[in-house]
Scaffold this motif. Structure first.
Motif, PDB file in Angstrom:
ATOM      1  N   ASN A 273       0.824  -1.209   0.000  1.00 26.50           N
ATOM      2  CA  ASN A 273       0.000   0.000   0.000  1.00 26.50           C
ATOM      3  C   ASN A 273       0.860   1.262   0.000  1.00 26.50           C
ATOM      4  O   ASN A 273       0.542   2.245  -0.683  1.00 26.50           O
ATOM      5  N   GLU A 274       1.942   1.242   0.786  1.00 24.54           N
ATOM      6  CA  GLU A 274       2.826   2.412   0.845  1.00 24.54           C
ATOM      7  C   GLU A 274       3.546   2.633  -0.479  1.00 24.54           C
ATOM      8  O   GLU A 274       3.723   3.767  -0.920  1.00 24.54           O
ATOM      9  N   LEU A 275       3.960   1.554  -1.122  1.00 20.37           N
ATOM     10  CA  LEU A 275       4.633   1.692  -2.409  1.00 20.37           C
ATOM     11  C   LEU A 275       3.672   2.230  -3.460  1.00 20.37           C
ATOM     12  O   LEU A 275       4.023   3.112  -4.254  1.00 20.37           O
ATOM     13  N   HIS A 276       2.449   1.710  -3.466  1.00 20.50           N
ATOM     14  CA  HIS A 276       1.445   2.205  -4.409  1.00 20.50           C
ATOM     15  C   HIS A 276       1.198   3.694  -4.192  1.00 20.50           C
ATOM     16  O   HIS A 276       1.077   4.465  -5.150  1.00 20.50           O
ATOM     17  N   SER A 277       1.126   4.085  -2.916  1.00 26.71           N
ATOM     18  CA  SER A 277       0.906   5.490  -2.597  1.00 26.71           C
ATOM     19  C   SER A 277       2.059   6.354  -3.093  1.00 26.71           C
ATOM     20  O   SER A 277       1.844   7.443  -3.654  1.00 26.71           O
ATOM     21  N   ALA A 278       3.299   5.869  -2.918  1.00 22.58           N
ATOM     22  CA  ALA A 278       4.470   6.630  -3.364  1.00 22.58           C
ATOM     23  C   ALA A 278       4.510   6.733  -4.884  1.00 22.58           C
ATOM     24  O   ALA A 278       4.810   7.792  -5.442  1.00 22.58           O
ATOM     25  N   LEU A 279       4.201   5.634  -5.568  1.00 20.81           N
ATOM     26  CA  LEU A 279       4.232   5.626  -7.032  1.00 20.81           C
ATOM     27  C   LEU A 279       3.219   6.596  -7.636  1.00 20.81           C
ATOM     28  O   LEU A 279       3.404   7.079  -8.754  1.00 20.81           O
ATOM     29  N   GLN A 280       2.148   6.882  -6.889  1.00 16.74           N
ATOM     30  CA  GLN A 280       1.103   7.760  -7.396  1.00 16.74           C
ATOM     31  C   GLN A 280       1.160   9.159  -6.794  1.00 16.74           C
ATOM     32  O   GLN A 280       0.354  10.020  -7.159  1.00 16.74           O
ATOM     33  N   HIS A 281       2.110   9.389  -5.886  1.00 18.97           N
ATOM     34  CA  HIS A 281       2.207  10.704  -5.255  1.00 18.97           C
ATOM     35  C   HIS A 281       2.634  11.739  -6.297  1.00 18.97           C
ATOM     36  O   HIS A 281       3.563  11.500  -7.080  1.00 18.97           O
ATOM     37  N   PRO A 282       2.005  12.900  -6.331  1.00 16.84           N
ATOM     38  CA  PRO A 282       2.321  13.900  -7.365  1.00 16.84           C
ATOM     39  C   PRO A 282       3.774  14.363  -7.366  1.00 16.84           C
ATOM     40  O   PRO A 282       4.284  14.780  -8.412  1.00 16.84           O
ATOM     41  N   GLN A 283       4.457  14.305  -6.222  1.00 23.70           N
ATOM     42  CA  GLN A 283       5.845  14.742  -6.172  1.00 23.70           C
ATOM     43  C   GLN A 283       6.828  13.631  -6.530  1.00 23.70           C
ATOM     44  O   GLN A 283       8.012  13.888  -6.729  1.00 23.70           O
ATOM     45  N   LEU A 284       6.344  12.394  -6.629  1.00 23.44           N
ATOM     46  CA  LEU A 284       7.230  11.265  -6.886  1.00 23.44           C
ATOM     47  C   LEU A 284       6.906  10.494  -8.158  1.00 23.44           C
ATOM     48  O   LEU A 284       7.753   9.760  -8.676  1.00 23.44           O
ATOM     49  N   CYS A 285       5.698  10.651  -8.668  1.00 24.12           N
ATOM     50  CA  CYS A 285       5.219   9.771  -9.738  1.00 24.12           C
ATOM     51  C   CYS A 285       6.053   9.830 -11.012  1.00 24.12           C
ATOM     52  O   CYS A 285       6.031   8.885 -11.809  1.00 24.12           O
ATOM     53  N   THR A 286       6.782  10.911 -11.238  1.00 17.00           N
ATOM     54  CA  THR A 286       7.596  11.010 -12.454  1.00 17.00           C
ATOM     55  C   THR A 286       9.063  10.650 -12.207  1.00 17.00           C
ATOM     56  O   THR A 286       9.871  10.694 -13.132  1.00 17.00           O
ATOM     57  N   LEU A 287       9.402  10.258 -10.971  1.00 10.12           N
ATOM     58  CA  LEU A 287      10.786   9.990 -10.613  1.00 10.12           C
ATOM     59  C   LEU A 287      11.134   8.512 -10.800  1.00 10.12           C
ATOM     60  O   LEU A 287      10.269   7.651 -10.738  1.00 10.12           O
TER      61      LEU A 287
END
Length: 209
Positions: free
Chosen positions: A126-140
């Motif tokens: 769940n935390e990884l999914h949240s990070a992958l979709q976070h607006p500040q991280l999703c393009t990294l």
């Protein structure tokens, strides 16, 4: 919960020799700077052709659940004895503050315990999914480390990829899923080398634009 560590890497591309020059533990989330020397810079210094240009630096955020092994892995990279490592402790509700450390990041390292319980693995998912979709991280670019591969209960990379639904979720993103353990530093350094390649590719794209 995780810790904040600043690390400098000097990398010569023959053998991926890694030198860690500084470490600083200061808080909840892991943030460190990777400094890279390409092979040509090493040759320039050795051949006395003048000082090399400034080394590129990358700010990375390292996150993962308590017990995933973030502190141990990063300390081992700093050539510290595992006997001197004190695990980071803290309540799970600290996770909601992780995003405070995301701003300015250029890459993400997510550490998970591949031998954890089903409940903890679900929480990590769940935390990884949240990070992958976070607006500040999703393009990294993401480096996902499946840690504790040396334990009997460790799940394989293929099992983790399927369980975490990485193929559909991270389609179109730049990510690497790598197995690791404290007993295999060569594999860990290779993982960082792959992440560095992704970061450099991003830099080259920016230059072309």
């Amino acid at each position: 919960m995780s810790e904040c560590i600043q690390i400098s890497f000097a990398v010569c591309r023959i053998g991926i020799y890694t030198t860690i020059t500084s470490m600083r533990a200061v808080g909840i989330s892991s943030l460190f700077t990777i400094n890279i020397y390409l092979l040509v810079l090493c040759f320039r210094a050795l051949c006395c052709k003048g000082p090399p240009p400034a080394r590129p630096e990358y700010d990375l955020v390292c996150i993962g659940l308590t017990g995933s092994g973030k502190t141990s892995l990063l300390s081992k990279l700093c050539s510290e004895s595992p006997e001197n490592v004190v695990s980071t402790t803290g309540a799970d509700n600290i996770r909601k503050y992780w995003s405070r450390y995301y701003q300015g990041s250029q890459g993400v390292i997510f550490v998970l315990d591949s031998a954890s319980s089903e409940d903890d693995l679900e929480a990590a998912r769940n935390e990884l999914h949240s990070a992958l979709q976070h607006p500040q991280l999703c393009t990294l670019p993401f480096l996902i480390l499946a840690n504790h591969q040396d334990k009997p209960a460790a799940r394989s990379v293929q099992e983790i990829k399927k369980y975490f639904e990485l193929e559909p979720l991270a389609r179109g993103k730049r990510w690497i899923l790598q197995p690791c353990s404290l007993d295999d530093m060569d594999a860990l350094k290779d993982s960082f080398s792959q992440l560095i390649n992704l970061l450099e590719e991003k830099d080259h794209e920016a230059i072309r634009m």
